[in-house]
Scaffold this active site. Structure first.
Site, short mmCIF file in Angstrom:
data_model
loop_
_atom_site.label_atom_id
_atom_site.label_comp_id
_atom_site.label_asym_id
_atom_site.label_seq_id
_atom_site.Cartn_x
_atom_site.Cartn_y
_atom_site.Cartn_z
N SER A 115 0.92 -1.12 0.04
CA SER A 115 0.01 0.00 -0.01
C SER A 115 0.74 1.34 0.01
O SER A 115 2.02 1.08 0.22
CB SER A 115 -0.98 0.11 1.19
OG SER A 115 -0.13 0.42 2.28
N ASP A 116 0.50 2.48 -0.11
CA ASP A 116 1.18 3.46 0.09
C ASP A 116 0.92 3.90 1.57
O ASP A 116 0.24 3.27 2.17
CB ASP A 116 0.62 4.87 -1.05
CG ASP A 116 1.79 5.96 -1.04
OD1 ASP A 116 2.70 5.78 -0.17
OD2 ASP A 116 1.65 6.68 -1.78
N TRP A 117 1.64 4.75 2.15
CA TRP A 117 1.83 5.28 3.43
C TRP A 117 0.17 5.32 4.07
O TRP A 117 -0.37 6.38 3.70
CB TRP A 117 2.51 6.35 3.37
CG TRP A 117 2.81 7.00 4.74
CD1 TRP A 117 2.16 7.68 5.47
CD2 TRP A 117 4.18 7.02 5.22
NE1 TRP A 117 2.78 8.03 6.80
CE2 TRP A 117 4.00 7.55 6.73
CE3 TRP A 117 5.44 6.44 5.30
CZ2 TRP A 117 5.18 7.76 7.53
CZ3 TRP A 117 6.59 6.64 5.98
CH2 TRP A 117 6.39 7.20 7.08
N GLU A 118 -0.35 4.30 4.80
CA GLU A 118 -1.26 4.50 5.35
C GLU A 118 -2.54 4.56 4.57
O GLU A 118 -3.38 5.11 4.92
CB GLU A 118 -1.38 5.90 6.33
CG GLU A 118 -0.47 5.68 7.71
CD GLU A 118 -0.78 6.75 8.69
OE1 GLU A 118 -1.45 7.64 8.64
OE2 GLU A 118 0.22 6.70 9.56
N SER A 119 -2.56 4.25 3.20
CA SER A 119 -3.69 4.42 2.30
C SER A 119 -4.62 3.46 2.68
O SER A 119 -5.76 3.50 2.15
CB SER A 119 -3.10 4.42 0.76
OG SER A 119 -2.58 2.92 0.66
#
Ligand code: NOJ
Length: 747
Positions: free
Chosen positions: A285-289
């Site tokens: 995932s992207d950062w906290e996505s």
């Protein structure tokens, strides 16, 4: 000694002689599965958990918190990011070797355009139209990063960018899917090399899947609304190219697609990626996505979001700390064993391929890390890349190159003395003190009889537009005393990059006013732009005789810019993003559709046409544009046959003459238009290019070969198809000025 004992122990775990990294895919999968069979649910979830190290003083020292060391020992962290350095990563691997199953930690890092040796921002580098160069810089970045304990870069970013307001245009290769695909594949090859287990190669991560660059209003993280056709024709191709080149991992994007956050999209992460493209690697995932899908309004709780994400096909959770707490959901059957094991298998396979199970410390090499810092060969490549990235936008009356023996040369502009801004916004472990400023580059190259007078004119302060004209008086004084004036203007690095979108594309603050005042002096004047996006510099483009687009070029910026200003290097870069006249023209890109009412160039004021009442439709500088100190003329465009059928190929040839006395390089570009089709086609699509070196007075031929497979498009069911009919072929030095010919494909 300890290192060797641990490695031996791990090797013995499943030993049958050969190293893990050399196993066949099938055997590697079998080994992964037998390890998975020994894992608890919590240990499996730990492998899917990626956390950032201690961010409190990240830019100065990397850190891992004591609690994180403990979590590593407990098998709760499978991967870390924002951690670097041979010694620190070694300590972390030692902790991992104390965990029950001794699974090494995977270290990811944003090695976007260089590690310690900072290369030009990728947008700049794409202007070199040099695929081999993109591979070489990625290769060198991987070599440095791998010695510092890093296994995995979050690059290449391959998002097509049609909106220069979006700050992240710096990270990609511009607006064109064809060029973008070639560069995407090259960078993957560069990072990963031929053998992922070598100690100088790292995993690539193609990102952000997908259409992140289509954020409405150019505002980072904003909603995206894009048709499936545009996804498939424009945004998908560079991802597909990176995957075909072997990209080991892929990152999701923050935006939604058609009502679903990309990170929760089964259509993207499973149907397209796995089903259509046969991608075997790992998705992060992207950062906290994953967490943010709650905010999107697509999941009620964090746990719901995590269940949706893992079931959609997202294997690893970046910094969200959600997957690691999913045991309850797994036990309740909301995530099947098959789905969980699949995600863990992909993470383990990445670690096997890197050779981490053979030696978890193979990438933590303090001596190599030290030896590579500012290695002269790396600096030389940084200079070459910077030279090739520069685009000459204007050069009336051959104002450039400047003579090195001018009596007095004024260098004006706060950005001229900035080192930090030359590194670009993804500098990470790059250091300002390693960089050469424009001022220093110029000073080094002028003759010892030349006096360089520097005056700021405006302040280049991070985070702030310069609004004060207090420095103008001194700058004008300096210019008056000089034989020529170099004005350095543009954007500080932090006006670009993630979360740095701009609503205006003008030169920030008082910079244009400064140019205007200096211009009244009637001195030979050159504007050097150091910036991270296309800018609408209409006044400057009209009035200032010479303009050099120098972007944020990395540690060798100043040297490379001086190389071009004084003519040791003949500029050859060509823009990979259209420069608009005004922010109001956005989105503006060369491969647009024709509409039913295109503007009539013979009568631009014709009322009921697709146009503005207050501005031209044309860009300030088109895609593919860039000048040289040589002067190139295109003649005799010819095709080997006008009609072709089946798998026949057609040769397209043009003569390019260098009408000057200076040898130079020209990027000859081939565009095609499918005149009539069952689905409307763009007015031009790039289909090939050749970079030719042509001596003064010399003529060279650029020869292209195309066949039906290059001209196919997606039919209404999104299947590649080729229809009978005519095509217009365009060849030229940019997308707007071309010669053309006709071809016909017969049934
Ligand atoms: C968020 C960015 O969108 C992504 O590109 C980057 O790799 C991660 N942060 C990690 O730094």
């Amino acid at each position: 000694m300890l290192k060797h004992c641990v490695a031996l122990l791990i090797a013995l775990l499943f030993s049958n002689g050969s190293t893990y990294a050399q196993l066949s895919d099938q055997e590697m999968t079998r080994r992964a599965d037998s390890l998975i069979a020994q894992m608890t649910v919590e240990e499996k979830l730990g492998q899917l958990n990626q956390v950032a190290g201690d961010l409190s003083n990240f830019k100065r020292v990397a850190g891992i918190l004591p609690v994180q060391f403990q979590q590593i020992r407990e098998g709760k962290i499978g991967s870390m990011l924002m951690v670097y350095g041979a010694d620190l990563t070694r300590k972390a691997q030692e902790a991992a070797m104390q965990s029950r199953l001794k699974i090494p930690v995977l270290f990811g890092f944003d090695v976007i355009h260089g590690y310690r040796t900072t290369f030009p921002i990728p947008l700049a580098e794409s202007c070199a139209w040099d695929v081999e160069l993109a591979e070489r810089t990625a290769r060198m970045a991987a070599t440095e990063a791998a010695a510092a304990g890093i296994h995995w870069t979050f690059a290449p970013m391959v998002d097509i960018a049609r909106d220069p307001r979006w700050g992240r245009v710096i990270e990609g290769a511009g607006e064109d899917p064809y060029l973008g695909s070639l560069i995407a594949a090259a960078r993957v090859r560069g990072f990963q090399g031929a053998d992922l287990s070598a100690d100088n190669t790292i995993l690539a991560c193609v990102k952000h899947f997908v259409a992140y660059g289509a954020a409405e209003g150019g505002r980072d993280y904003n909603t995206v609304d894009v048709s499936e056709r545009t996804l498939r024709e424009i945004y998908f191709p560079p991802f597909k190219a990176a995957i075909d080149a072997g990209a080991a991992t892929l990152m999701t994007s923050f935006n939604e697609i058609s009502g679903t956050p990309a990170t929760l999209s089964r259509f993207l992460m499973t149907d397209v990626l796995r089903g259509e493209w046969n991608f075997k690697g790992m998705v992060v995932s992207d950062w906290e996505s994953i967490n943010e899908s709650r905010v999107h309004g697509a999941a009620k709780t964090n746990d719901d979001a995590a269940v949706l994400a893992i079931n959609a096909g997202v294997d690893m959770d970046m910094e969200g700390e959600l997957y690691v707490n999913l045991a309850k959901e797994v036990r309740a059957g909301k995530v099947s064993d098959a789905v969980l094991n699949q995600a863990v298998r992909r993470v383990l396979l990445a670690k096997f391929k890197l050779g981490l199970f053979d030696d978890p410390f193979r990438y933590c090499n303090a001596e190599r890390e030290k030896a590579l810092v500012l290695n002269p060969a790396h600096r030389a490549l940084a200079r070459e890349a910077a030279q090739k990235s520069i685009v000459l936008l204007k050069n009336d009356k051959n104002m450039l190159p400047l003579r090195k023996d001018l009596k007095t040369l004024a260098v004006i502009g706060g950005l001229a003395e900035s080192k930090r801004d030359m590194l670009g916004e993804w500098e990470m472990v790059g250091r300002p003190e390693d960089a050469v400023s424009v001022l220093d580059g110029i000073k080094k190259q002028v003759s010892d009889k030349t006096t360089v007078i520097y005056s700021k004119g405006y302040e280049a302060t991070r985070g702030k537009e310069s609004l004060s004209k207090a420095g103008f008086v001194e700058a004008i004084k300096a210019a008056k005393k000089s034989d020529a004036v170099v004005v350095v203007v543009g954007e500080t690095a932090d006006m670009t990059g993630e979360a740095h979108s701009r609503a205006s594309l003008d030169l920030p603050g008082v910079q244009e006013d400064l140019i205007k005042e200096l211009h009244t002096l009637n001195k030979p004047m050159v504007v050097v732009l150091t910036n991270g996006r296309p800018l609408s510099i209409v006044w400057t483009a009209e009035k200032v005789p010479a303009i050099v687009e120098a972007w944020h070029l990395g540690i060798e910026a100043g040297n490379a810019i001086a190389d071009v200003l004084f003519g040791d290097v003949n500029p050859s870069g060509k823009l990979t993003m259209t420069f608009p006249r005004s922010v109001g023209q956005i989105p503006i890109y060369y491969n647009h559709k024709n509409t039913g009412r295109p503007i009539n160039p013979q009568n631009p004021n014709d009322r009921y046409k697709s146009r503005y009442i207050d501005l031209d439709n044309t860009p300030l500088y088109p895609f593919g544009y860039g000048l040289s100190y040589s002067s190139f003329e295109y003649k005799n465009l010819r095709v080997s046959q006008r009609e072709f059928r089946g798998s026949e190929s057609v040769t397209i040839t043009v003569d390019v003459t260098n009408n000057s006395t200076v040898a130079g390089e020209e990027v000859v570009q081939l565009y095609v238009r499918d005149d009539v089709a069952s689905v409307t086609r763009p007015v031009k699509e790039l289909k090939g290019f050749k970079k030719l070196r042509i001596g003064g007075g010399e003529t060279k031929q650029a020869v292209f070969t195309i066949s039906a497979k290059d001209l196919m498009f997606l039919d209404r069911a999104f299947k590649p198809t080729m229809e009978a009919g005519t095509f217009t072929v365009f060849v030229g030095g940019n997308s707007a000025q071309t010669l053309d010919e006709k071809l016909e494909y017969l049934p």
